[in-house]
Design a protein around this motif. Structure first.
Motif, PDB file in Angstrom:
ATOM      1  N   HIS A  77       0.806  -1.219   0.000  1.00  0.00           N
ATOM      2  CA  HIS A  77       0.000   0.000   0.000  1.00  0.00           C
ATOM      3  C   HIS A  77       0.844   1.276   0.000  1.00  0.00           C
ATOM      4  N   ARG A  84      -7.978   0.985  -6.235  1.00  0.00           N
ATOM      5  CA  ARG A  84      -8.963  -0.061  -5.981  1.00  0.00           C
ATOM      6  C   ARG A  84      -9.631  -0.410  -7.302  1.00  0.00           C
ATOM      7  N   ASP A 144      -9.022  -5.659   5.580  1.00  0.00           N
ATOM      8  CA  ASP A 144      -9.968  -4.546   5.717  1.00  0.00           C
ATOM      9  C   ASP A 144     -10.964  -4.765   6.859  1.00  0.00           C
ATOM     10  N   ASN A 195      -6.289  -4.714  -3.295  1.00  0.00           N
ATOM     11  CA  ASN A 195      -7.628  -4.295  -2.873  1.00  0.00           C
ATOM     12  C   ASN A 195      -7.861  -4.458  -1.373  1.00  0.00           C
ATOM     13  N   ASN A 196      -6.821  -4.867  -0.650  1.00  0.00           N
ATOM     14  CA  ASN A 196      -6.866  -4.997   0.802  1.00  0.00           C
ATOM     15  C   ASN A 196      -7.863  -6.059   1.261  1.00  0.00           C
TER      16      ASN A 196
END
Length: 266
Positions: A77, A84, A144, A195-196
């Motif tokens: 990140h 995203r 997330d 995209n976590n």
């Protein structure tokens, strides 16, 4: 012959009796089948790479390993702080799309379409069962925080399963088909981390589960559907007519149709 000298004959060498006890054991001189050691068997060769991937995923699970999940997530990140995309949901089936397009273009696969479809169904069942069982057992929280079904990555397992089938079906034609499929699968794994949605341990183990499921699908696919059954060598069936003793209604010999079975032992 010299006069006055007796002729001396050379000593005879005793002849060993012919060995007749084993004369019919291998008349053709066919070399005996050498049994491969266990570590060269199909099962070992099919599972060694998936085992390494799943093992690394387990090693780095829940913050373990020399390069932890948190460190990998932080570095990813730094490179993609706000990026995203939903592309990973589309690329998950891209290797299957490649499989269909290559087959429709006329490239012959190793197995016919019926058997490829059966292998796909069997491999999918193995993958879904194992992945979701491990997800509910591990209960790892996603990066997330959305749920506790992070380990292993189902998207990655699905993509690598499909890529493995593409590789197995077309590797005899060109290695590039497999390279393209595995590139798509690797892109899915990378996007799941960007995209976590997953840790590094999740996607590495997911790749292992996907490849393993495909290999087990092929190893357990013994019955080939859509092919004519073959009898063992020396056996055969043929139609025949079995006459009965006595005369039929028309004055001729009566009988019954049937089949005859022949077997010639080798």
């Amino acid at each position: 012959m010299v006069p006055g000298l007796a002729q001396v004959s050379p000593p005879s060498t005793p002849t060993a009796p012919a060995d007749t006890a084993h004369k019919f054991e291998n008349p053709g001189g066919v070399p005996a089948v050498v049994k491969q050691p266990w570590y060269k068997g199909k099962l070992v060769r099919a599972t060694i790479v998936p085992a390494l991937l799943i093992g690394y995923g387990a090693y780095t699970f829940d913050g373990g390993g020399f390069y932890t999940n948190q460190e990998a997530n932080r570095d990813i990140h730094k490179l993609f702080p706000t990026f995203r995309t939903r592309l990973d949901d589309i690329l998950i089936l891209a290797p299957y799309a490649e499989l269909g397009l290559v087959a429709l273009s006329g490239v012959e696969s190793r197995n016919d379409r019926i058997n490829v479809g059966l292998v796909v169904l069997k491999s999918e069942l193995i993958m879904l069962t194992t992945v979701f069982a491990v997800k509910h057992l591990s209960r790892e929280t996603r990066p997330d925080g959305s749920d506790k079904l992070s380990f292993p990555s189902g998207h990655t397992a699905q993509a690598f399963l499909a890529a493995s089938i593409v590789h197995n079906e077309f590797r005899d034609k060109s290695q590039w088909y497999g390279i393209g499929a595995y590139t798509l699968a690797t892109s899915v794994a990378a996007l799941r981390m960007i995209n976590n949605k997953h840790w590094q341990s999740d996607v590495v183990a997911g790749a292992g589960f996907g490849i393993l499921s495909a290999h087990l699908g092929y190893l357990t696919h013994r019955n080939r559907w859509g092919r004519k059954p073959r009898l063992p060598e020396g056996m055969g069936f043929s139609p025949t007519w079995l006459p009965s003793y006595g005369l039929g209604t028309g004055g001729g010999l009566s009988g019954t149709p049937g089949f005859s079975f022949t077997w010639q032992p080798k």
